[in-house]
Design a protein around this motif. Structure first.
Motif, PDB file in Angstrom:
ATOM      1  N   GLY A  77      84.418 143.202 114.349  1.00  0.00           N
ATOM      2  CA  GLY A  77      84.581 141.472 114.823  1.00  0.00           C
ATOM      3  C   GLY A  77      82.880 140.874 115.463  1.00  0.00           C
ATOM      4  O   GLY A  77      81.798 141.278 114.573  1.00  0.00           O
ATOM      5  N   LYS A  78      82.635 140.995 117.191  1.00  0.00           N
ATOM      6  CA  LYS A  78      81.443 140.925 117.182  1.00  0.00           C
ATOM      7  C   LYS A  78      79.955 142.317 117.563  1.00  0.00           C
ATOM      8  O   LYS A  78      78.745 142.417 116.831  1.00  0.00           O
ATOM      9  CB  LYS A  78      81.360 140.825 119.268  1.00  0.00           C
ATOM     10  CG  LYS A  78      81.493 141.279 119.702  1.00  0.00           C
ATOM     11  CD  LYS A  78      81.923 140.263 120.939  1.00  0.00           C
ATOM     12  CE  LYS A  78      81.773 141.746 122.042  1.00  0.00           C
ATOM     13  NZ  LYS A  78      81.660 140.896 123.346  1.00  0.00           N
ATOM     14  N   ASN A  79      80.860 142.938 117.268  1.00  0.00           N
ATOM     15  CA  ASN A  79      80.148 144.447 116.725  1.00  0.00           C
ATOM     16  C   ASN A  79      79.642 145.271 115.749  1.00  0.00           C
ATOM     17  O   ASN A  79      79.413 146.674 115.421  1.00  0.00           O
ATOM     18  CB  ASN A  79      81.038 146.017 117.494  1.00  0.00           C
ATOM     19  CG  ASN A  79      81.067 145.853 119.126  1.00  0.00           C
ATOM     20  OD1 ASN A  79      79.622 144.496 119.735  1.00  0.00           O
ATOM     21  ND2 ASN A  79      82.019 145.864 119.604  1.00  0.00           N
ATOM     22  N   ALA A  80      79.983 144.459 114.689  1.00  0.00           N
ATOM     23  CA  ALA A  80      79.919 144.793 113.243  1.00  0.00           C
ATOM     24  C   ALA A  80      78.978 144.776 112.928  1.00  0.00           C
ATOM     25  O   ALA A  80      77.841 143.782 113.363  1.00  0.00           O
ATOM     26  CB  ALA A  80      80.769 143.502 112.443  1.00  0.00           C
ATOM     27  N   ALA A  81      78.363 145.253 111.831  1.00  0.00           N
ATOM     28  CA  ALA A  81      76.647 145.768 111.425  1.00  0.00           C
ATOM     29  C   ALA A  81      76.881 145.398 110.099  1.00  0.00           C
ATOM     30  O   ALA A  81      77.973 146.218 109.557  1.00  0.00           O
ATOM     31  CB  ALA A  81      75.850 146.432 112.104  1.00  0.00           C
TER      32      ALA A  81
END
Length: 164
Positions: A104-108
């Protein structure tokens, strides 16, 4: 319904019974004791089914090198290649060259590249071609950008095998 089943069974039997028959050549004495016919032919056949085994490693782990790069090596190989003349077993790789850590928004993400020797391999690029016998190639996976975020980065590389 019985007529249809009977018709289908009759058709199946006719197709199964339609095989080529090779007759033996009999050479017997003719009226003047000479052989009649004077010679005979025999067909020799040997069928070789295509076979090969392609080996693709299940994982490649990238590690820091003493030069400061982050790399890993995997060997892709083909053995026992017996296929029609003029054809080859070819292995291509398919990937977007992006490893991901998190969701999600924490994917790097991290970009990486794959090299065969000194040449960079493109998506859908051939990494191995073998026409007979055996062959292998070493693929080097290395990061293409600097690491910004910690985590375990993963990606799935699909290897596509074809004969043609």
């Amino acid at each position: 319904m019985k007529k249809i089943v009977t018709l289908l069974l009759t058709a199946a039997l006719a197709v199964a019974a339609a095989t080529t028959a090779f007759a033996d050549t009999k050479i017997e004495p003719g009226p003047d004791s000479s052989p009649n016919p004077a010679s005979g032919d025999m067909n020799v056949t040997y069928k070789v089914n295509p076979s090969y085994t392609v080996t693709i490693p299940g994982i490649v782990e990238l590690k820091s090198t003493t030069e400061g790069a982050v790399k890993g090596t995997a060997t892709v190989g083909a053995t026992g290649v017996t296929i029609p003349k003029g054809q080859a077993v070819q292995v291509k790789l398919s990937t977007d060259f992006t490893a991901t850590s998190g969701e999600g928004k924490n994917a790097a993400t991290l970009k990486y590249k794959v090299k065969k020797g000194n040449d960079e391999v493109a998506n859908e690029g051939a990494v191995l071609t073998v026409t007979s016998g055996s062959g292998s190639t070493d693929l080097t996976f290395e990061l293409a950008e600097k690491v910004t975020y910690s985590g375990t980065y993963t990606d799935t590389v699909k290897f596509i095998v074809s004969v043609g």
